[in-house]
Design a protein around this motif. Structure first.
Motif, PDB file in Angstrom:
ATOM      1  N   LYS A 153       0.855  -1.190   0.000  1.00 50.28           N
ATOM      2  CA  LYS A 153       0.000   0.000   0.000  1.00 50.28           C
ATOM      3  C   LYS A 153       0.889   1.237   0.000  1.00 50.28           C
ATOM      4  O   LYS A 153       1.904   1.267   0.710  1.00 50.28           O
ATOM      5  CB  LYS A 153      -0.864   0.023   1.268  1.00 50.28           C
ATOM      6  N   PRO A 154       0.508   2.250  -0.745  1.00 51.89           N
ATOM      7  CA  PRO A 154       1.284   3.490  -0.674  1.00 51.89           C
ATOM      8  C   PRO A 154       1.153   4.095   0.722  1.00 51.89           C
ATOM      9  O   PRO A 154       0.228   3.755   1.468  1.00 51.89           O
ATOM     10  CB  PRO A 154       0.627   4.390  -1.726  1.00 51.89           C
ATOM     11  N   GLY A 155       2.080   4.963   1.057  1.00 52.36           N
ATOM     12  CA  GLY A 155       2.021   5.603   2.370  1.00 52.36           C
ATOM     13  C   GLY A 155       3.070   5.035   3.299  1.00 52.36           C
ATOM     14  O   GLY A 155       4.181   4.718   2.869  1.00 52.36           O
ATOM     15  N   ALA A 156       2.700   4.918   4.574  1.00 56.68           N
ATOM     16  CA  ALA A 156       3.709   4.540   5.568  1.00 56.68           C
ATOM     17  C   ALA A 156       3.116   3.704   6.685  1.00 56.68           C
ATOM     18  O   ALA A 156       1.921   3.765   6.963  1.00 56.68           O
ATOM     19  CB  ALA A 156       4.327   5.805   6.174  1.00 56.68           C
ATOM     20  N   GLY A 157       3.977   2.905   7.317  1.00 57.81           N
ATOM     21  CA  GLY A 157       3.652   2.200   8.555  1.00 57.81           C
ATOM     22  C   GLY A 157       4.704   2.573   9.583  1.00 57.81           C
ATOM     23  O   GLY A 157       5.899   2.659   9.250  1.00 57.81           O
ATOM     24  N   VAL A 158       4.269   2.842  10.798  1.00 57.38           N
ATOM     25  CA  VAL A 158       5.207   3.221  11.868  1.00 57.38           C
ATOM     26  C   VAL A 158       4.898   2.394  13.104  1.00 57.38           C
ATOM     27  O   VAL A 158       3.728   2.230  13.462  1.00 57.38           O
ATOM     28  CB  VAL A 158       5.071   4.724  12.220  1.00 57.38           C
ATOM     29  N   PRO A 190      -7.743   5.925  14.601  1.00 58.84           N
ATOM     30  CA  PRO A 190      -7.856   5.292  13.288  1.00 58.84           C
ATOM     31  C   PRO A 190      -6.506   4.815  12.759  1.00 58.84           C
ATOM     32  O   PRO A 190      -5.503   5.522  12.899  1.00 58.84           O
ATOM     33  CB  PRO A 190      -8.408   6.409  12.380  1.00 58.84           C
ATOM     34  N   GLY A 191      -6.497   3.623  12.191  1.00 59.74           N
ATOM     35  CA  GLY A 191      -5.268   3.105  11.582  1.00 59.74           C
ATOM     36  C   GLY A 191      -4.289   2.516  12.568  1.00 59.74           C
ATOM     37  O   GLY A 191      -3.161   2.188  12.195  1.00 59.74           O
ATOM     38  N   VAL A 192      -4.695   2.363  13.843  1.00 64.45           N
ATOM     39  CA  VAL A 192      -3.740   1.915  14.866  1.00 64.45           C
ATOM     40  C   VAL A 192      -4.048   0.494  15.354  1.00 64.45           C
ATOM     41  O   VAL A 192      -5.202   0.148  15.582  1.00 64.45           O
ATOM     42  CB  VAL A 192      -3.753   2.879  16.083  1.00 64.45           C
ATOM     43  N   VAL A 193      -3.012  -0.301  15.507  1.00 62.06           N
ATOM     44  CA  VAL A 193      -3.106  -1.600  16.173  1.00 62.06           C
ATOM     45  C   VAL A 193      -1.966  -1.654  17.194  1.00 62.06           C
ATOM     46  O   VAL A 193      -0.833  -1.288  16.875  1.00 62.06           O
ATOM     47  CB  VAL A 193      -2.921  -2.785  15.187  1.00 62.06           C
ATOM     48  N   ALA A 194      -2.276  -2.093  18.404  1.00 56.44           N
ATOM     49  CA  ALA A 194      -1.220  -2.257  19.422  1.00 56.44           C
ATOM     50  C   ALA A 194      -0.808  -3.725  19.424  1.00 56.44           C
ATOM     51  O   ALA A 194      -1.537  -4.576  19.935  1.00 56.44           O
ATOM     52  CB  ALA A 194      -1.733  -1.821  20.789  1.00 56.44           C
ATOM     53  N   PHE A 195       0.340  -4.013  18.815  1.00 57.28           N
ATOM     54  CA  PHE A 195       0.836  -5.394  18.821  1.00 57.28           C
ATOM     55  C   PHE A 195       1.533  -5.662  20.159  1.00 57.28           C
ATOM     56  O   PHE A 195       2.287  -4.818  20.650  1.00 57.28           O
ATOM     57  CB  PHE A 195       1.797  -5.620  17.652  1.00 57.28           C
ATOM     58  N   HIS A 196       1.275  -6.842  20.681  1.00 52.62           N
ATOM     59  CA  HIS A 196       1.841  -7.192  21.987  1.00 52.62           C
ATOM     60  C   HIS A 196       3.150  -7.964  21.812  1.00 52.62           C
ATOM     61  O   HIS A 196       3.288  -8.761  20.891  1.00 52.62           O
ATOM     62  CB  HIS A 196       0.883  -8.086  22.764  1.00 52.62           C
ATOM     63  N   ALA A 197       4.081  -7.731  22.716  1.00 52.17           N
ATOM     64  CA  ALA A 197       5.318  -8.518  22.749  1.00 52.17           C
ATOM     65  C   ALA A 197       5.406  -9.147  24.136  1.00 52.17           C
ATOM     66  O   ALA A 197       5.025 -10.287  24.318  1.00 52.17           O
ATOM     67  CB  ALA A 197       6.504  -7.634  22.415  1.00 52.17           C
ATOM     68  N   GLY A 198       5.843  -8.356  25.129  1.00 52.27           N
ATOM     69  CA  GLY A 198       5.956  -8.897  26.484  1.00 52.27           C
ATOM     70  C   GLY A 198       4.723  -8.591  27.305  1.00 52.27           C
ATOM     71  O   GLY A 198       4.770  -7.743  28.204  1.00 52.27           O
ATOM     72  N   THR A 199       3.612  -9.267  26.989  1.00 52.50           N
ATOM     73  CA  THR A 199       2.410  -9.109  27.811  1.00 52.50           C
ATOM     74  C   THR A 199       1.846 -10.464  28.188  1.00 52.50           C
ATOM     75  O   THR A 199       2.058 -11.458  27.502  1.00 52.50           O
ATOM     76  CB  THR A 199       1.274  -8.341  27.091  1.00 52.50           C
ATOM     77  N   THR A 230       1.369   0.481  16.537  1.00 51.44           N
ATOM     78  CA  THR A 230       1.658   0.564  15.107  1.00 51.44           C
ATOM     79  C   THR A 230       0.522   1.260  14.376  1.00 51.44           C
ATOM     80  O   THR A 230      -0.650   1.006  14.672  1.00 51.44           O
ATOM     81  CB  THR A 230       1.865  -0.862  14.557  1.00 51.44           C
ATOM     82  N   ALA A 231       0.886   2.133  13.433  1.00 52.26           N
ATOM     83  CA  ALA A 231      -0.136   2.864  12.687  1.00 52.26           C
ATOM     84  C   ALA A 231       0.214   2.905  11.218  1.00 52.26           C
ATOM     85  O   ALA A 231       1.385   2.849  10.843  1.00 52.26           O
ATOM     86  CB  ALA A 231      -0.247   4.298  13.220  1.00 52.26           C
ATOM     87  N   SER A 232      -0.824   3.016  10.390  1.00 46.52           N
ATOM     88  CA  SER A 232      -0.594   3.278   8.970  1.00 46.52           C
ATOM     89  C   SER A 232      -1.155   4.657   8.668  1.00 46.52           C
ATOM     90  O   SER A 232      -2.035   5.154   9.378  1.00 46.52           O
ATOM     91  CB  SER A 232      -1.272   2.226   8.106  1.00 46.52           C
ATOM     92  N   GLY A 233      -0.637   5.261   7.614  1.00 49.01           N
ATOM     93  CA  GLY A 233      -1.115   6.588   7.231  1.00 49.01           C
ATOM     94  C   GLY A 233      -0.656   6.890   5.825  1.00 49.01           C
ATOM     95  O   GLY A 233       0.170   6.158   5.264  1.00 49.01           O
ATOM     96  N   PRO A 234      -1.184   7.983   5.250  1.00 46.70           N
ATOM     97  CA  PRO A 234      -0.850   8.316   3.863  1.00 46.70           C
ATOM     98  C   PRO A 234       0.608   8.728   3.678  1.00 46.70           C
ATOM     99  O   PRO A 234       1.126   8.709   2.564  1.00 46.70           O
ATOM    100  CB  PRO A 234      -1.799   9.478   3.529  1.00 46.70           C
ATOM    101  N   ASN A 235       1.261   9.117   4.749  1.00 47.33           N
ATOM    102  CA  ASN A 235       2.693   9.431   4.686  1.00 47.33           C
ATOM    103  C   ASN A 235       3.280   9.228   6.075  1.00 47.33           C
ATOM    104  O   ASN A 235       2.542   8.969   7.039  1.00 47.33           O
ATOM    105  CB  ASN A 235       2.932  10.862   4.169  1.00 47.33           C
ATOM    106  N   LEU A 236       4.587   9.362   6.156  1.00 46.80           N
ATOM    107  CA  LEU A 236       5.275   9.065   7.404  1.00 46.80           C
ATOM    108  C   LEU A 236       4.819   9.970   8.543  1.00 46.80           C
ATOM    109  O   LEU A 236       4.573   9.503   9.667  1.00 46.80           O
ATOM    110  CB  LEU A 236       6.786   9.212   7.162  1.00 46.80           C
TER     111      LEU A 236
END
Ligand code: AMP
Ligand code: GLY
Length: 453
Positions: free
Chosen positions: A321-326, A355-364, A382-388
């Motif tokens: 997808k165009p845009g960014a993930g952070v 909007p566009g956010v998911v909280a991925f778990h690691a040490g939980t 983690t979030a996605s968006g049209p740009n960084l």
């Protein structure tokens, strides 16, 4: 799914979106994976137990997240039992499992990398070699050391201290029985990951992780405090150069040495003034790069991985997808040293309303609807968006909602990306004028010991 970190949560989250997926088991999983997959408490280092589990469940596909079981040969064991698996053989995983093997492989095939001073299996040999190196130099324990086995040393004192810890005190066990001494490189780092079925190759979108604990890439190294992937991180000229001078030569060299490679191959690169050079290989996806990448995947991950395991990968199916993930990592108090566990985590539901956010778990760890801190890196918000800038803004809106005692996180992930682009001279393919070829910065050149977890 084998693994229980943020990378595995992100993969399970993406796999759940596929109509092909009926059921997911995850060994061992974590508090965020538990609602999406059946978690089974098996240690990822226990290949025997994982093989027994595979034989019992007979999954249509097994995806191996972390390096430990791959280096121990899990892909061979599964393949021998007719269990389709995404991950390289034990022999191929040596690219990550032995830094001496990886360095000699790179040099043997003329693939760009920092020059080698030597590989030493005694402390006295390594100490004497220090007289003839330029500073900073880099010392790497040969084997897997949970990320703690690399030091970028700026002085003989630091280097001597690290060699002593590795070879005399044997802090990393057998992993430190030999050490690699190599040239210290400078430049922005880049994670370039490909998926291959042994013949065909699909490139993932380029990404960058941030290993230092503090803003501005300062402080001790960690397993990764955040990552991003965005359009324009690499200009076409630089990406072509990475493919032509590093990726293709590596895969050709593996074939030439009769080492079939199937699975993800991660090129840890430094974009030096002389062009991209290999710092390290990983035989798997990066963590937290994967969290940022899943947000941009515009394809059915289950279908693509199933095809890769079967030797039928269609690289044209792998679209972004165009845009960014952070991804911004929230870590426990004490990390990257001994993390303080047990704190209750509040605000997760509110964070995921952004909007566009998911909280991925690691040490939980989950108890009913409540999650508690159980490891060093706790969450990868983690979030996605049209740009960084947009993705990073959404990510930090969500981070602001989440609270647990002693939480540590960086405030600059994806924020100052302009300063991180490739240095001038980073491309000599005639495309040096592409948009990414200006603005040199230096990172990774000061003293630090890397710590994952
Ligand atoms: P690794 O544990 O192999 O992932 O390496 C950890 C980190 O050490 C890398 O991400 C770099 O920041 C740094 N590093 C490794 N090799 C070099 C090198 N030759 N020059 C400078 N930094 C390096
Ligand atoms: N993010 C670096 C790694 O996964 O090793």
């Amino acid at each position: 799914m084998i693994g229980g970190g943020g990378r595995e949560h992100a993969l399970v989250w993406k796999l759940r979106q596929s109509a092909l997926v009926e059921h997911i088991w995850c060994a061992p999983g974590n508090g965020g994976i538990a609602p999406l997959a059946e978690c089974i408490a098996v240690n990822t280092g226990d290949v025997g137990a994982l093989v027994a589990l595979g034989e019992k469940l007979r999954p249509d596909l097994t995806i191996v997240g972390p390096e430990l079981p791959l280096v121990a040969g899990i892909a061979d064991e599964f393949a021998a039992r007719g269990l389709p698996v995404v991950g390289p053989s034990k022999q191929a995983a040596r690219l990550e499992g032995s830094k001496a093997f990886a360095k000699e492989f790179l040099l043997r095939h003329g693939i760009p990398t920092g020059s080698l001073y030597g590989i030493y299996d005694s402390a006295s040999g390594a100490y004497s070699a220090l007289c003839a190196v330029d500073w900073p130099c880099v010392i790497k324990a040969d084997g897997l050391a949970a990320g703690k086995g690399v030091l970028v040393a700026s002085s003989p004192d630091e280097a001597t201290g690290f060699i002593e810890r590795a070879m005399v005190d044997r802090e990393f066990g057998v992993a430190g029985d030999s050490v690699v001494l190599e040239e210290g490189l400078t430049g922005p780092e880049l994670s370039y990951i490909v998926l291959t079925d042994g013949a065909r190759v699909a490139s993932l979108a380029a990404s960058r992780d941030h290993k230092r604990l503090f803003d501005g890439d300062k402080g001790p190294n960690t397993g990764g405090m955040g990552a991003y992937s965005a359009d324009g991180l690499l200009g076409a000229g630089l990406e072509e150069k990475i493919r032509n001078t590093i990726v293709r030569p590596t895969l050709a060299a593996l074939a030439k040495e009769n080492i079939p490679y199937r699975g993800f191959l991660y090129f840890g690169l430094m974009l030096t003034a002389e062009g991209p050079k290999v710092l390290e290989f990983n035989c798997r996806l990066g963590d937290p790069e994967t969290q940022a990448l899943v947000m941009r995947m515009d394809f059915d991950l289950a279908a693509v991985l199933h095809a890769a395991a079967a030797g039928n990968l269609d690289p044209s199916a792998v679209r972004w997808k165009p845009g960014a993930g952070v991804c911004v990592v929230m870590a426990a108090a004490g990390y990257p040293g001994e993390p303080r566990t047990g704190a209750k985590i509040d605000g997760l539901a509110g964070a995921e309303l952004v909007p566009g956010v998911v909280a991925f778990h690691a040490g939980t760890r989950r108890e009913g609807a409540t999650c508690f801190v159980s490891g060093g890196r706790v969450l990868g918000v983690t979030a996605s968006g049209p740009n960084l800038a947009a993705a990073s803004g959404l990510c930090y809106d969500a981070v602001a909602q989440i609270r647990f005692e002693g939480a540590q996180f960086r405030k600059d992930i994806g924020v100052h990306a302009e300063a991180q682009k490739a240095p001038a001279g980073g491309s000599s393919t005639g495309a040096a004028s592409d948009a990414t070829s200006s603005g040199a910065t230096s990172s990774g050149a000061t003293s630090s010991a890397a710590t994952k977890g």
